[in-house]
Structures are given as C-alpha cells and as structure tokens.
Write a protein that holds these residues in place. Structure first.
Motif: not given
Length: 224
Positions: A207-212, A124-138, A140-145
């Motif tokens: 969740v992919i958590t990238f190195a600084a 369906d529409v939006g059934s797969i979601r990728l989200q780039i997040m820059v959290s308060g703890a500085a 960078i994450e990529l979420h795939v759900q």
C-alpha cells in the motif's frame, strides 16, 4: 555511489572475459562455471544500479501527476517489453486522481512492486491487481496485490531492510529503495492485510499512501 562506479569497470571486464571464454568452450562443466560467473555479474550489476538510484533519490522534481494515466502508460510499456498478457494485470478504482510526486521516482516504485508481483503471481487473468483508493479519511492510496503466497510474518519483519531477500536472484535493495523514494516524496509504503468486504478474509498487499496535494486533508481529483 563512488564505490559503485569504481566497481562497475572491473565487473564489466569480468563479464566480458567470461563471455569470450564461453564462445569457444564446449566442455559442459566449464560452461556451467561460466554461467555462474555470468549470473553473479548480472546480480552485482543490478545491485550497483540500485545503489546508484539510492544516491540519486535526493534529486526530486515533484509535480502534479495523473495517477491513473501514469499507471496505464507503465502497464502498456511493461506488456510490450515483457510480453505479459493484457488481462494478467488489472487496474481498478477511480483513475482521475492527482498526486504530487516525482514521476521518475513513482514509475520506479510501481515497476519494482509489479516486478515482485510477477515473480510470485500465477499469471492467470487478474492475478495482479492495482487499485486506486480515495478513502473516507480523504487519503489517496495505491494497492498492489497478487494471487501468490502470502508473505509470512517472519519475512514481513525484514521486508524493507536493505540487502534482505528471499530470492537467489534478488539484491535485497528493491523494496528498501521503493520505501526510501516514497519517504522522499512525502508518501509511505507498507505491506498490509486488508479486507475487501465485511465478510472477506484479509489479504496481503503493498500500500502506497500519498501525501495530500496541498497540505490539507483533502485529496485532489481531476475535473471532469
């Protein structure tokens, strides 16, 4: 890797012989058996490819990457090759973020996660979601759900083990390879339950958590 190369030639011969037999065989029972041969040759070939990718993982070329642009390019390629509706996969979050990663490794990781998502999502529409997040703890994450069934705790315990799979068509090396490639680039790949808001129920996602970028706690963001 050496064994995988040695297996390739006889496996190709088996597949070719089965294809030739299938051309002139009209017997339904024999055609079913030839189909089983063909499917298992394909599965072994996928396993060989995964093993060879593992053998190449030490060869990396880490460069600064525009994460949003890389994902957008990969999604366009995926939609063109597999005929996926554009609105099925959505990308949200800040897309002007840079990470340091081998571009071929990162494409391989994201493609693996999206292939898994496509297997279980509704389409369906939006059934797969990728989200780039820059959290308060500085970080960078990529979420795939996706909107498919949640992964059970029993499966989660073995999710990244080599050769573990719940699919008859899988090799059990995809997620193991994805995590190894992440580690090789100073990143981490996990399956986590996160809440989107204060009152939302936690939902599972990779969740992919990238190195600084520069060894500090600050993420790198592209200039406007």
């Amino acid at each position: 890797a050496s064994i995988a190369h040695e297996v390739r030639n006889p496996l190709a011969a088996i597949g070719h012989a089965a294809a030739l037999l299938g051309e002139d065989d009209n017997d339904a029972a024999r055609r079913r058996l030839l189909k089983i041969i063909d499917e298992n040759v394909a599965r072994l070939n996928r396993m060989i490819e995964d093993i060879l990718k593992l053998s190449r993982k030490a060869n990396r070329d880490q460069v600064p990457l525009d994460l949003g642009a890389l994902i957008a390019d990969l999604l366009d390629e995926l939609r063109d090759m597999q005929g996926i509706k554009p609105e099925t996969i959505v990308l949200v979050g800040p897309q002007d973020v840079q990470v340091r990663f081998d571009p071929l490794h990162l494409r391989e990781i994201i493609l693996n996660l999206l292939t898994n998502a496509l297997r279980y999502a509704s389409g369906d529409v939006g059934s797969i979601r990728l989200q780039i997040m820059v959290s308060g703890a500085a970080r960078i994450e990529l979420h795939v759900q996706d909107d498919g069934p949640q992964i059970t705790s029993a499966v989660r315990a073995h999710l990244f083990e080599p050769f573990y799979t719940t699919s008859s068509k899988g090799t059990g090396l995809g997620l193991y390879l994805a995590r190894e490639l992440c580690l090789n680039n100073g990143a981490m790949l996990n399956y986590e339950f996160r809440s989107e808001g204060d009152h939302a129920s936690p939902s599972g996602r990779f969740v992919i958590t990238f190195a600084a970028m520069d060894g500090t706690d600050q993420p790198s963001v592209l200039p406007d």
